[in-house]
Every structure is written in structure tokens, then in C-alpha cells.
Write an enzyme that holds these catalytic residues in place. Structure first.
Site, short mmCIF file in Angstrom:
data_model
loop_
_atom_site.label_atom_id
_atom_site.label_comp_id
_atom_site.label_asym_id
_atom_site.label_seq_id
_atom_site.Cartn_x
_atom_site.Cartn_y
_atom_site.Cartn_z
N GLY A 1 0.83 -1.20 0.00
CA GLY A 1 0.00 0.00 0.00
C GLY A 1 0.86 1.25 0.00
O GLY A 1 1.99 1.23 -0.49
N SER A 2 0.32 2.31 0.58
CA SER A 2 1.00 3.61 0.52
C SER A 2 2.13 3.68 1.54
O SER A 2 2.16 2.93 2.53
CB SER A 2 -0.02 4.71 0.81
N CYS B 1 2.02 -0.46 -8.49
CA CYS B 1 3.22 0.00 -7.78
C CYS B 1 4.36 0.11 -8.75
O CYS B 1 5.28 0.90 -8.56
CB CYS B 1 3.61 -0.99 -6.70
N GLU C 1 5.74 -3.62 0.93
CA GLU C 1 5.87 -3.30 -0.49
C GLU C 1 5.04 -2.04 -0.71
O GLU C 1 3.82 -2.09 -0.80
CB GLU C 1 5.37 -4.49 -1.33
N GLY D 1 2.40 2.15 5.37
CA GLY D 1 3.50 1.25 5.72
C GLY D 1 4.32 1.76 6.88
O GLY D 1 4.74 1.00 7.74
C1 UN1 Z 1 1.58 -4.05 -7.37
O1 UN1 Z 1 1.28 -3.13 -8.11
O2 UN1 Z 1 1.51 -3.95 -6.13
O3 UN1 Z 1 4.82 -6.42 -11.64
C2 UN1 Z 1 1.96 -5.40 -7.85
C3 UN1 Z 1 3.63 -6.10 -11.77
C4 UN1 Z 1 2.59 -7.06 -11.21
C5 UN1 Z 1 2.44 -6.87 -9.76
C6 UN1 Z 1 2.23 -5.46 -9.32
N1 UN1 Z 1 2.99 -8.40 -11.49
O4 UN1 Z 1 3.27 -5.07 -12.30
#
Ligand code: UN1
Length: 492
Positions: free
Chosen positions: A231-232, A287, A253, A236
Site C-alpha cells: 500500500g501507501s 506500484c 511493499e 506502511g
Molecule cells: C503491485 O502493483 O503492487 O509487476 C503489484 C507487476 C505485477 C504486480 C504489481 N505483477 O506489475
């Protein structure tokens, strides 16, 4: 905008078919604002935690390859329902169908990986300095693992954690994003059915829906040795402090702010596709989304007009339409955050695209900014690509590194020296570094995560499983004397 049935009603119908119906009184679907099914909040996280401890105490004694069989059967159930679940992901998040189904495929892939892993939880043997001694490492199950997942990958990231944790002998408590509890509910219902047929301990993996307080309850509870959260950065940071206060472990993450460097030798056809997918795909809400494009002066004028054209032609619409490449953003707050970042970008440079269309639909934007822009150091979870110019390679690397986050990165080059330099210790400072591709769309086989404000955690493939177990160093004296390490004498 579309010829599809109301999204919320279709989600409710999918839950019926999957045998886990819910009333249609939940959040508005990002697609058309119709109410989604409503998942009730979990009444009592404390009871769920207690049940998780009891389940762990039974599960840890089941041989790991047998634990793998449960994950194998879960993977089979996911295969059977892949398309229905994928459609539900699409309806709940707004990501296009191929990505919704891709997310369920990612769960299936991690099941396969975890099943293989269930026979490969290897420890080392180590040469002892003491005569007639053996030293080795044995990996034991850890305990209940809490998984806090984000709206953008509402089920796959849980699966990365849960499938590995289950073969490692742990129980799992899952707090899904408040924005996307419906697919979580459906996946949990599927798991429950498989677990029951398998004869797994009750409460082995549970869904604990709720808000901030639920997350806080999981973070604070010493019975949960590991809290894995996506998350953000602010989320975290608060969570890590709560977990650290009781000396628990967290696996984080968080933000990404990925950059791609486009070098003079880059293949521009490949570049346009790679950039469009990573920057605009999933409406900029991964992310790993490419947020900064660091372009060499010599290719700037050849690449940027082509990119603008590509962005302008992206098919935006109902994500259930197989022709759609860009679905809606998750909600109106996300749209507002994008608008406010674009207002700042217009003050610093030139913005192309970024129009707000109906509802939560937006056109992805390119914002050409000065290379030292502070705005580009911040992560806005939206399809905005900040374009920055560079003249020499060292400057490009410096720009890539000069942000608080460190998840993913890539370089587009046909120059071996640049490619390898990017992958060296003085190149990219991220957990993921790619050559001649975008920054998003990682496979499950590698470890996933990153440095700095990204949080340092590693999930999914490689040896990430070690975070879900406790390592025990074991020393055995099979002789009749008691030699001491470091030559210490202690004769009575
Ligand atoms: C995420 O955005 O938290 O590598 C995970 C990727 C995907 C997973 C993203 N397999 O873009």
C-alpha cells in the site's frame, strides 16, 4: 458509454454462480457507479487471531509436501473459475479484462510455484569447528501471518503471500483493501471449500475485513510474528512502527515511482509499446507503473511525438470490452489526485492529455518537466508520465536514483555497456531492474519488492519464502567430550 449490464449487478450475479452471494449494497463500481455487493466487516479480529493460532498449531505438524497438496487443489479451483474471478477483478478494480484474468493467472502461477517449493524448503549444513559436531539449519513454520493487500491487485498479492505461507506451515489472516473486498470474499469462499474438502484445520486462512482499526489490531498483536503489507508509504510507515514496537517482523511493499531511461540506441518501436503499457496500463495504478521517463536529447524529438500520438489513441472505456486498453480509475478521490498533480505539472512544464472524461475515466497524460522537478519525485497513483531530458548517462542514472522510492526501473538501450552499467551496483538502486522492457508486469518467479521507501520487503518467488519461516541453527555433539567454540577452556 457501454452496452454491458450494470457492473454491480453483474458482480452480484458472478458471486451467485460462485456460490457466495452478497446483497448489492456496497461501494460504487468504478465502471459505472452502480452498487457492488457488500462484504460485511469482520465482527471481531481478536477471535479470528485466536482461531488462526489454533489452526497454526495443527498445520505446522503437517508435512510440507502434504501442505503443498492443499495449495495444489486451491490452484485447480482457481483454474476452474479463472474467467469468472478475472471478470470480478475487472468489475471491482476497473482494470481491463485481460489484466483481470491475468491477475487470477498470477495466483495460479504462484500456486504452482508454492507446490514445487513445498518439497524444496532447504536448509544448509555448515562445517563445525568442533570435533564430532554437526551444525545445520532447519526452517520451521513461523506462525499466523497477516496479509494486508491493496486495491490495485486485490487478490494476486494476497496469493503471493498466502500460498507461500501455507506451504511454509503458517496460517493466514487477510485484510483486503476497503475499496476491493468483493473479489477477496470470492477467493476466500473458494479457498474455504477446498480447505474443507482437504480436511485442513478450521481457520487456516481467514478473511478479516475492516478498516484502519482492523489493520492496527493485526499490527499490534504479538501472536502474529509477520505482517506483510502492500500500500501507501504513510500506511506502511505507521504499520511498521506498530509491528516494530512489539519486535515483530514486517514485510513491506510500498511506493514505486519507477523510472525508465531511453538511450540514444533504443529501439523506438519497442520503446513506444513498453512505455505505453507500463505508464498508462492499469490506468497508472500499479506500484510498478512507469512514472518517470528519462530521455536522451538525441532521441527526444523522435520519441515524444510518437508517444503523444500513442497516448491519444489509447482505447478508453468499459474494461469489460475486450477492445479496451484503459479502464476507469478506482474512485473519484483518485481522479481528483490526478487532477491536482496535473495542475502542478502545468505550472512547471507542458502537459499533453490528462483530460477527465465521464465518471472515473481519464486520458493518460504526458508531462514534460525540467530534469530537477520535485513533482516528479512524488508518487501520484495515476496515469501521468513525467518526461525528463538528459544529456549524459551518469546524469540519467542520478535522476533515476534521486527519489525516495526504489521498486522498479528499466533502461531501453542496444548498447551493452549502458545496459550492464545500469544493472551494476552504481546503476539502478531498485529491487527490480529491466533492460529493453517496461517497469511493470513482473513474473512471479523472481523476488518482488524494493528499497528505500518501498520498504525493503521481498515477496513471491526466489527465496522470499524464508521470510515466512523461522530459521533454527542446530548443533549436535555426537562425541563424548565437550569441546567449546573459539577454544574457550572451562575445566571443572
Ligand atoms: C503491485 O502493483 O503492487 O509487476 C503489484 C507487476 C505485477 C504486480 C504489481 N505483477 O506489475
Amino acid at each position: 458509454m457501454s452496452t454491458f449490464p450494470p457492473a454491480g449487478a453483474e458482480a452480484a450475479a458472478i458471486l451467485e454462480v460462485l456460490g457466495c452471494p452478497l446483497p448489492q449494497t456496497g461501494l460504487p463500481s468504478p465502471i459505472d457507479g452502480t452498487p457492488m455487493p457488500q462484504v460485511p466487516d469482520h465482527a471481531d479480529p481478536a477471535a479470528a487471531i485466536a482461531a488462526s493460532v489454533t489452526a497454526f498449531e495443527a498445520w505446522r505438524s503437517v508435512p510440507a509436501p502434504v501442505r503443498g497438496l492443499l495449495v495444489r487443489q486451491f490452484g485447480e479451483a482457481l483454474r476452474t473459475h479463472r474467467d469468472a474471478l478475472g471478470r470480478l477483478v475487472t468489475i471491482e478494480t476497473g482494470k481491463p479484462l485481460s489484466e483481470g484474468v491475468g491477475e487470477v493467472q498470477e495466483m495460479i502461477d504462484i500456486c504452482d510455484f508454492a507446490v514445487g517449493l513445498s518439497r524444496q524448503l532447504y536448509g544448509l549444513t555448515i562445517a563445525s569447528e568442533r570435533p564430532e559436531h554437526h551444525m545445520r539449519e532447519l526452517w520451521h513454520p513461523l506462525g499466523p501471518v497477516a496479509v494486508i493487500s491493496a486495491f490495485n491487485f486485490p487478490v494476486a498479492v494476497w496469493a503471493w503471500n498466502a500460498c507461500i505461507a501455507l506451504v511454509c506451515g503458517d496460517s493466514v489472516l487477510w485484510k483486503p483493501s476497503e475499496k476491493t473486498p468483493v473479489t477477496a470474499h470470492a477467493v476466500q469462499a473458494l479457498f474455504d471449500r477446498v480447505a474443507k474438502d482437504f480436511g485442513a484445520p478450521e481457520g487456516l486462512a481467514q478473511l478479516v475485513t475492516g478498516g484502519r482499526e482492523t489493520g492496527a489490531a493485526l499490527a499490534a498483536d504479538p501472536r502474529i510474528p509477520l505482517v506483510s503489507a502492500t500500500g501507501s508509504v504513510p500506511m506502511g510507515r505507521a504499520l511498521a512502527q506498530a509491528v516494530a514496537a512489539r519486535l515483530g517482523r514486517s514485510l513491506l511493499e510500498l511506493g514505486g515511482n519507477a523510472a525508465t531511461i531511453v538511450c540514444p540506441s533504443a529501439d523506438l518501436d519497442l520503446a513506444v509499446r513498453a512505455i505505453a503499457f507500463s505508464a498508462a496500463g492499469t490506468t497508472g495504478q500499479r506500484c510498478t507503473t512507469m512514472r518517470r521517463l528519462i530521455v536522451h536529447d538525441s532521441v527526444y524529438d523522435a520519441l515524444i511525438p510518437r508517444l503523444k500520438k500513442a497516448f491519444a489513441s489509447l482505447r478508453i472505456g468499459d474494461p469489460r470490452d475486450p477492445e479496451t486498453l484503459i479502464g476507469p480509475m478506482i474512485d473519484s478521490q483518485a481522479v481528483a489526485a490526478m487532477a491536482s498533480a496535473l495542475t502542478r505539472a502545468r505550472a512547471e512544464g507542458e502537459v499533453t492529455g490528462g483530460e477527465q472524461l465521464d465518471g472515473n475515466y481519464v486520458r493518460p497524460a504526458l508531462a514534460e518537466l525540467p530534469a530537477q522537478s520535485d513533482l516528479a519525485r512524488e508518487e501520484t497513483f495515476a496515469p501521468i508520465l513525467y518526461v525528463l531530458r538528459y544529456t549524459d548517462f551518469a546524469q540519467a542514472i542520478a535522476i533515476q536514483r534521486d527519489v525516495p522510492q526504489g521498486l522498479s526501473s528499466s533502461i531501453l538501450t542496444n548498447d551493452l555497456r549502458e545496459g550492464e552499467a545500469f544493472l551494476s551496483a552504481t546503476g539502478s538502486d531498485c529491487g527490480i531492474a529491466n533492460v529493453n522492457m517496461g517497469t511493470s508486469g513482473a513474473e512471479i518467479g523472481g523476488a518482488f519488492g524494493g528499497e528505500k521507501e518501498t520498504g525493503g520487503g521481498r515477496e513471491s518467488g526466489s527465496d522470499s519464502w524464508k521470510a515466512y519461516m523461522r530459521r533454527q541453527t542446530q548443533n549436535v555433539n555426537y562425541g563424548r567430550t565437550l569441546p567449546l567454540a573459539q577454544g574457550v577452556e572451562f575445566d571443572l
